[in-house]
Design a protein around this motif. Structure first.
Motif, PDB file in Angstrom:
ATOM      1  N   LEU A  55     -12.400 -19.590  -7.283  1.00  0.00           N
ATOM      2  CA  LEU A  55     -13.806 -20.598  -7.400  1.00  0.00           C
ATOM      3  C   LEU A  55     -14.176 -19.352  -8.361  1.00  0.00           C
ATOM      4  O   LEU A  55     -15.116 -18.306  -8.249  1.00  0.00           O
ATOM      5  N   GLY A  56     -14.521 -20.320  -9.611  1.00  0.00           N
ATOM      6  CA  GLY A  56     -14.623 -19.418 -11.069  1.00  0.00           C
ATOM      7  C   GLY A  56     -16.129 -19.614 -11.325  1.00  0.00           C
ATOM      8  O   GLY A  56     -17.615 -18.762 -11.200  1.00  0.00           O
ATOM      9  N   ASP A  57     -16.180 -21.183 -11.514  1.00  0.00           N
ATOM     10  CA  ASP A  57     -17.534 -21.193 -12.038  1.00  0.00           C
ATOM     11  C   ASP A  57     -18.337 -21.986 -10.841  1.00  0.00           C
ATOM     12  O   ASP A  57     -18.185 -23.007 -10.609  1.00  0.00           O
ATOM     13  N   THR A  58     -19.241 -20.327 -10.722  1.00  0.00           N
ATOM     14  CA  THR A  58     -19.939 -21.736  -9.422  1.00  0.00           C
ATOM     15  C   THR A  58     -20.892 -22.875  -9.863  1.00  0.00           C
ATOM     16  O   THR A  58     -21.672 -22.973 -10.906  1.00  0.00           O
ATOM     17  N   SER A  59     -21.979 -23.323  -8.777  1.00  0.00           N
ATOM     18  CA  SER A  59     -21.993 -24.528  -9.101  1.00  0.00           C
ATOM     19  C   SER A  59     -23.431 -24.618  -9.419  1.00  0.00           C
ATOM     20  O   SER A  59     -24.360 -25.294 -10.320  1.00  0.00           O
ATOM     21  N   TYR A  60     -24.495 -23.554  -8.891  1.00  0.00           N
ATOM     22  CA  TYR A  60     -25.457 -22.779  -9.134  1.00  0.00           C
ATOM     23  C   TYR A  60     -25.359 -21.792  -9.242  1.00  0.00           C
ATOM     24  O   TYR A  60     -24.659 -20.988 -10.221  1.00  0.00           O
ATOM     25  N   GLY A  61     -26.304 -20.237  -8.575  1.00  0.00           N
ATOM     26  CA  GLY A  61     -25.753 -18.882  -9.348  1.00  0.00           C
ATOM     27  C   GLY A  61     -24.869 -18.547  -8.541  1.00  0.00           C
ATOM     28  O   GLY A  61     -24.245 -18.649  -7.562  1.00  0.00           O
ATOM     29  N   SER A  62     -24.033 -17.422  -8.957  1.00  0.00           N
ATOM     30  CA  SER A  62     -23.174 -16.748  -8.920  1.00  0.00           C
ATOM     31  C   SER A  62     -22.927 -15.774  -7.397  1.00  0.00           C
ATOM     32  O   SER A  62     -22.875 -15.364  -6.553  1.00  0.00           O
ATOM     33  N   CYS A  63     -24.652 -15.460  -7.009  1.00  0.00           N
ATOM     34  CA  CYS A  63     -25.182 -14.840  -5.917  1.00  0.00           C
ATOM     35  C   CYS A  63     -24.976 -15.646  -5.071  1.00  0.00           C
ATOM     36  O   CYS A  63     -24.435 -14.969  -3.799  1.00  0.00           O
ATOM     37  N   CYS A  64     -24.800 -16.620  -4.898  1.00  0.00           N
ATOM     38  CA  CYS A  64     -25.119 -17.634  -3.917  1.00  0.00           C
ATOM     39  C   CYS A  64     -23.512 -18.062  -3.608  1.00  0.00           C
ATOM     40  O   CYS A  64     -22.737 -18.535  -4.357  1.00  0.00           O
ATOM     41  N   VAL A  65     -23.389 -18.836  -2.227  1.00  0.00           N
ATOM     42  CA  VAL A  65     -21.908 -18.743  -1.514  1.00  0.00           C
ATOM     43  C   VAL A  65     -21.945 -20.180  -2.236  1.00  0.00           C
ATOM     44  O   VAL A  65     -23.008 -21.616  -1.469  1.00  0.00           O
ATOM     45  N   ASP A  66     -21.386 -21.010  -2.671  1.00  0.00           N
ATOM     46  CA  ASP A  66     -20.832 -21.762  -3.406  1.00  0.00           C
ATOM     47  C   ASP A  66     -19.776 -22.746  -2.312  1.00  0.00           C
ATOM     48  O   ASP A  66     -18.708 -22.778  -2.251  1.00  0.00           O
ATOM     49  N   GLU A  67     -20.598 -22.956  -1.131  1.00  0.00           N
ATOM     50  CA  GLU A  67     -19.640 -24.084  -0.488  1.00  0.00           C
ATOM     51  C   GLU A  67     -19.234 -25.449  -0.846  1.00  0.00           C
ATOM     52  O   GLU A  67     -17.904 -26.172  -0.163  1.00  0.00           O
ATOM     53  N   VAL A  68     -20.063 -26.136  -1.897  1.00  0.00           N
ATOM     54  CA  VAL A  68     -19.851 -27.301  -2.215  1.00  0.00           C
ATOM     55  C   VAL A  68     -18.438 -27.466  -2.905  1.00  0.00           C
ATOM     56  O   VAL A  68     -17.157 -28.044  -3.173  1.00  0.00           O
ATOM     57  N   ALA A  69     -18.305 -26.624  -3.553  1.00  0.00           N
ATOM     58  CA  ALA A  69     -16.902 -26.181  -4.856  1.00  0.00           C
ATOM     59  C   ALA A  69     -15.396 -25.601  -3.677  1.00  0.00           C
ATOM     60  O   ALA A  69     -15.011 -26.959  -4.074  1.00  0.00           O
ATOM     61  N   ALA A  70     -15.915 -25.270  -2.011  1.00  0.00           N
ATOM     62  CA  ALA A  70     -14.543 -24.542  -1.996  1.00  0.00           C
ATOM     63  C   ALA A  70     -14.361 -26.163  -0.639  1.00  0.00           C
ATOM     64  O   ALA A  70     -13.070 -26.475  -0.495  1.00  0.00           O
ATOM     65  N   GLU A  71     -15.511 -27.610  -0.486  1.00  0.00           N
ATOM     66  CA  GLU A  71     -15.432 -28.214   0.239  1.00  0.00           C
ATOM     67  C   GLU A  71     -13.906 -28.900  -0.525  1.00  0.00           C
ATOM     68  O   GLU A  71     -13.557 -29.756  -0.045  1.00  0.00           O
ATOM     69  N   HIS A  72     -14.678 -28.897  -1.669  1.00  0.00           N
ATOM     70  CA  HIS A  72     -13.841 -29.846  -2.885  1.00  0.00           C
ATOM     71  C   HIS A  72     -12.147 -29.556  -2.908  1.00  0.00           C
ATOM     72  O   HIS A  72     -11.863 -30.463  -2.699  1.00  0.00           O
ATOM     73  N   LEU A  73     -11.610 -28.515  -2.122  1.00  0.00           N
ATOM     74  CA  LEU A  73     -10.457 -27.912  -1.507  1.00  0.00           C
ATOM     75  C   LEU A  73     -10.404 -28.323  -0.798  1.00  0.00           C
ATOM     76  O   LEU A  73      -9.299 -27.333  -0.233  1.00  0.00           O
ATOM     77  N   GLU A  74     -10.533 -28.523   0.151  1.00  0.00           N
ATOM     78  CA  GLU A  74     -10.725 -28.346   2.581  1.00  0.00           C
ATOM     79  C   GLU A  74     -10.924 -26.895   2.411  1.00  0.00           C
ATOM     80  O   GLU A  74      -9.322 -26.251   3.435  1.00  0.00           O
TER      81      GLU A  74
END
Length: 506
Positions: free
Chosen positions: A82-101
């Motif tokens: 996961l490179g380009d995070t949905s919001y700040g890179s300091c936060c865990v990007d759960e949304v992008a991870a769930e898109h990949l299951e």
């Protein structure tokens, strides 16, 4: 670096990509240590994960290929970057991870340590170089009095040096307190948890700070939990009696600490420059700027709630809480989800008077000087709407502290509240309402155009985005439903933008 692309035999396109100067590749011999490959493999295999998302900030993407190669050799799982995070890179990007299951996340680099709820998370901070002896020398120069009460904080990327620094300084400074950063692996997420801190079985003291944890068992001490950090102070003393020594560069983390603990003096050591200094940020001036934002919020009639995170625990509860207090204050609110913010995005909504950003503590203090409308924090919005909450100079950056049951929650006044229901704006000089009575906002219909407030204001006009839109000279494209003729689909252009097939070659 040059890359080549081709499209079905068409001419190759060569494109030069500039690599950021600050992104330097880690020595291959240090990859295993810096990125804790062995611990990461254990985290994946011990819990039987099958799909793991690896989240990198931009400056660490240069090492992503080497890291994923080592992890694949030691684990039989599917890995994603996961490179380009949905919001700040300091936060865990759960949304992008769930898109990949994905069933778990490994977060690399700087982190705000805001608790997440949906996926198991492991933090790998990395190890940026720091001269520990030079840091200790700067500490001694800044604190010549050996009896000074000092709390040592650090950016997470310098976590690994805290224990060695404690060993160097503790024999000389008996009142020294070293903070402990606790990482919640969150293997079994507990959505009902509201304090944001892991239980004993979930805490991972993976650094060399195990010897520091004995302080938590000492009598006559109180434990302070804040921003994923734990430290103890004397039960008979107050936090404002301590000084703060921060290891790290000037940035959002340090600003967040200084605003939250604004009654403490701060010193810092910059590992990149190798120098220590007394922090001279005028906190009082910064607080006055924030108070000006509160006055703007009191004058606002239409409030935009900006969703700045989809992964921090209780963000939905905070949005609901803001909607409720904004409605009780007699204002309109609209919710916006637009990813990373910029001035152009927010300028599309001229009817909004002010925005409130729901984000992690480090990203909440947004500098909105370039924006068309101010952007404030949930705490500032609550001070503006809740007459029972007074401005005391205390500042709260963690929105979870404002929720019912949290440490800083203040109930909204009911009909028996004896305070004034109107006050004078310090910006416009006009009379304004501070809140609606409970019976009024509960019975208020969404389509009501006139609302009886109180004897002081008599009748007040209600403003909405729809009424504002009606006054615009241009209201968007006309739909012309039923008037536009239906046409058949036609074949579009083929090829690439630089040379479509029907354009031929030049």
């Amino acid at each position: 670096m040059t890359t080549t692309f081709s499209d079905d035999g068409s001419k190759a396109i060569q494109q030069s990509i500039d690599v950021l100067e600050r992104a330097s590749r880690t020595n291959p011999r240090e990859i295993d240590v810096v990125y804790e490959i062995e611990r990461t493999c254990s985290f994946i295999t011990d819990h039987g994960f099958r799909k793991v998302a690896l989240q990198f900030p931009d400056e660490l993407l240069i090492d992503a290929a080497a890291i994923i190669s080592k992890l694949e050799k030691n684990t039989n799982v599917k890995l994603f970057i996961l490179g380009d995070t949905s919001y700040g890179s300091c936060c865990v990007d759960e949304v992008a991870a769930e898109h990949l299951e994905a069933d778990s996340i490994v977060h690399y680099g700087r982190a705000c340590l805001s608790p997440s709820t949906r996926l198991p998370v492991m933090y790998v901070f990395g190890q940026k170089p720091v001269d520990v002896h030079q840091c200790a020398a700067s500490f001694r120069a800044l604190y010549p009095d050996k009896c000074t009460h000092v709390i040592i904080l650090c950016d997470v990327i310098y976590l690994y040096v805290l224990e060695k620094l404690r060993q160097l300084l503790h024999p000389e400074y008996e009142n020294l307190v070293v903070s402990v950063i606790c990482c919640d692996k969150n293997v079994t997420p507990d959505p009902c948890r509201t304090d944001g801190f892991p239980g004993e079985s979930d805490v991972d003291h993976h650094s060399a700070l195990g010897s520091c944890s004995h302080a938590y068992n000492q009598p006559n001490h109180q434990v302070i939990h804040k921003f994923g950090r734990h430290f103890t102070i004397n039960a008979n003393s107050d936090l404002k009696d301590y000084s703060m020594f921060y290891i790290g560069q000037e940035g959002l983390t340090l600003t967040n600490f200084m605003m939250t603990w604004n009654q403490c003096s701060f010193c810092s050591f910059n590992p990149v420059k190798g120098v220590g200094r007394q922090e001279t940020l005028n906190v009082n001036r910064a607080l006055m700027k924030r108070y000006y934002m509160i006055e703007r919020a009191k004058d606002a009639q239409v409030v935009g709630i900006l969703v700045g995170t989809l992964g921090v625990a209780d963000y939905l509860s905070t949005i609901d809480h803001l909607k409720r207090i904004i409605k009780q204050a007699g204002k309109k609110s609209y919710t916006f989800v637009m990813g990373k913010l910029n001035a152009a995005k927010l300028a599309n909504f001229l009817e909004v008077d002010i925005y409130v950003l729901v984000a992690c503590p480090e990203n909440s203090l947004l500098d909105s000087s370039e924006f068309y409308r101010p952007v404030i924090t949930p705490y500032e919005m609550e001070v503006a709407c809740n007459q029972a909450r007074e401005w005391t100079g205390e500042y709260i950056t963690d929105f979870r502290d404002l929720l019912p049951g949290a440490c800083c929650h203040v109930e909204f006044p009911d009909e028996t509240f004896n305070g004034e229901e109107t006050d004078v704006s310090l910006i416009t000089g006009g009379l304004r309402a501070t809140h609606l009575l409970k019976s009024e906002w509960q019975n208020k219909a969404s389509g009501t155009s006139l609302i009886h407030r109180n004897d002081a204001l008599a009748v007040t006009q209600s403003h909405s985005a729809a009424s504002f839109l009606a006054t615009r000279s241009w209201q968007g494209l006309e739909q012309n439903l039923g008037e536009t003729p239906v046409s058949k689909a036609v074949e579009g252009r083929k090829g690439i933008a630089i040379a479509y097939e029907e354009e031929g070659t030049s």
